[in-house]
Design an enzyme around this catalytic site. Sequence first.
Site, PDB file in Angstrom:
ATOM      1  CE  LYS A  31     -29.858 -13.478 -10.345  1.00 13.72           C
ATOM      2  NZ  LYS A  31     -29.906 -12.428 -11.018  1.00 13.72           N
ATOM      3  CB  SER A  54     -27.772  -5.901  -5.480  1.00 14.72           C
ATOM      4  OG  SER A  54     -29.289  -4.583  -5.497  1.00 14.72           O
ATOM      5  NE  ARG A  87     -27.709   0.453 -12.066  1.00 12.05           N
ATOM      6  CZ  ARG A  87     -27.728  -0.682 -12.220  1.00 12.05           C
ATOM      7  NH1 ARG A  87     -26.438  -1.334 -10.762  1.00 12.05           N
ATOM      8  NH2 ARG A  87     -27.981  -1.703 -12.640  1.00 12.05           N
ATOM      9  CG  HIS A 120     -32.636  -0.431  -6.019  1.00 12.07           C
ATOM     10  ND1 HIS A 120     -32.097  -2.075  -5.463  1.00 12.07           N
ATOM     11  CD2 HIS A 120     -32.550  -1.033  -7.426  1.00 12.07           C
ATOM     12  CE1 HIS A 120     -31.492  -2.380  -6.326  1.00 12.07           C
ATOM     13  NE2 HIS A 120     -32.040  -2.090  -7.517  1.00 12.07           N
TER      14      HIS A 120
HETATM   15  P1  ADP Z   1     -32.619  -6.268 -12.391  1.00 11.02           P
HETATM   16  O1  ADP Z   1     -32.216  -8.179 -11.385  1.00 11.02           O
HETATM   17  O2  ADP Z   1     -33.853  -6.529 -12.677  1.00 11.02           O
HETATM   18  O3  ADP Z   1     -31.396  -6.062 -12.762  1.00 11.02           O
HETATM   19  P2  ADP Z   1     -32.303  -5.606 -10.071  1.00 11.02           P
HETATM   20  O4  ADP Z   1     -32.225  -5.415  -8.555  1.00 11.02           O
HETATM   21  O5  ADP Z   1     -30.886  -5.265 -10.083  1.00 11.02           O
HETATM   22  O6  ADP Z   1     -32.920  -6.134 -10.770  1.00 11.02           O
HETATM   23  O7  ADP Z   1     -32.497  -3.582 -10.313  1.00 11.02           O
HETATM   24  C1  ADP Z   1     -33.530  -3.104 -10.604  1.00 11.02           C
HETATM   25  C2  ADP Z   1     -33.633  -1.398 -10.746  1.00 11.02           C
HETATM   26  O8  ADP Z   1     -33.338  -0.756 -10.545  1.00 11.02           O
HETATM   27  C3  ADP Z   1     -33.328  -1.963 -12.557  1.00 11.02           C
HETATM   28  O9  ADP Z   1     -34.204  -0.846 -13.287  1.00 11.02           O
HETATM   29  C4  ADP Z   1     -32.032  -1.635 -12.409  1.00 11.02           C
HETATM   30  O10 ADP Z   1     -31.749  -0.460 -13.673  1.00 11.02           O
HETATM   31  C5  ADP Z   1     -32.583  -0.065 -11.349  1.00 11.02           C
HETATM   32  N1  ADP Z   1     -31.303   0.255 -10.890  1.00 11.02           N
HETATM   33  C6  ADP Z   1     -30.055  -1.134  -9.662  1.00 11.02           C
HETATM   34  N2  ADP Z   1     -29.120  -0.342  -9.466  1.00 11.02           N
HETATM   35  C7  ADP Z   1     -29.829   1.427  -9.242  1.00 11.02           C
HETATM   36  C8  ADP Z   1     -28.862   2.421  -8.959  1.00 11.02           C
HETATM   37  N3  ADP Z   1     -27.710   2.125  -8.557  1.00 11.02           N
HETATM   38  N4  ADP Z   1     -29.482   3.251  -9.564  1.00 11.02           N
HETATM   39  C9  ADP Z   1     -31.003   3.357 -10.255  1.00 11.02           C
HETATM   40  N5  ADP Z   1     -31.979   2.833 -10.657  1.00 11.02           N
HETATM   41  C10 ADP Z   1     -31.203   1.111 -10.080  1.00 11.02           C
END
Ligand code: ADP
Length: 163
Positions: free
Chosen positions: A43, A130, A92, A19
């Site tokens: 959630k 996460s 990803r 992120h």
């Molecule tokens: P959501 O519940 O909307 O998927 P996340 O917090 O999991 O929210 O992810 C938020 C954003 O960050 C999304 O665009 C996701 O694709 C991106 N993302 C998640 N993990 C990574 C990563 N390892 N590298 C780059 N972007 C990521």
Amino acid sequence: MKKRIAVIPGSFDPITRGHLDIIIRSAKLFDEIHVSVLHNTKKEGLFTVEERIALIEAAVSDIKNVKVRYFSGLLVDYCQSINANTIVRGLRAVSDFEYEMQLTSMNKKLNDEIETLYMMTNNQYSFISSSMAKEVAKFGGDVTSIVPNHVAEALWSKFDIKK
Ligand code: ADP
């Protein structure tokens, strides 16, 4: 000139190095970045929205044009309310693609003025999430390569793990 504002929406439960990489790179392309934490009443996350915001704020404290906020309701309405016309999402692997296509096409139907931009994840972060960080931390594993150090500490303390 009008400020170029982009929103990076997500659950961020908690923020990972993947992120953070997307946030840092986007901050170079826009005047202002809003990292927006989805407040989903249905959630429950591991961290509360306030905790997630504090963890993100600590991670981005040295980047001047990044703001951290929460939102609920429709993302496109939220974007409009803060004059953002771009949504940035990280991509990803192929596995992200189908879900992201659905999301983008729905947002486009709801508001045609707002564009979604996808940024390819840095290779070294392609396989982190996460949920993976939570799973590893729960069993006392070293998560410092997956999340920033202060987030690793917060994860271990949630799971009562002494390091
Ligand atoms: P959501 O519940 O909307 O998927 P996340 O917090 O999991 O929210 O992810 C938020 C954003 O960050 C999304 O665009 C996701 O694709 C991106 N993302 C998640 N993990 C990574 C990563 N390892 N590298 C780059 N972007 C990521």
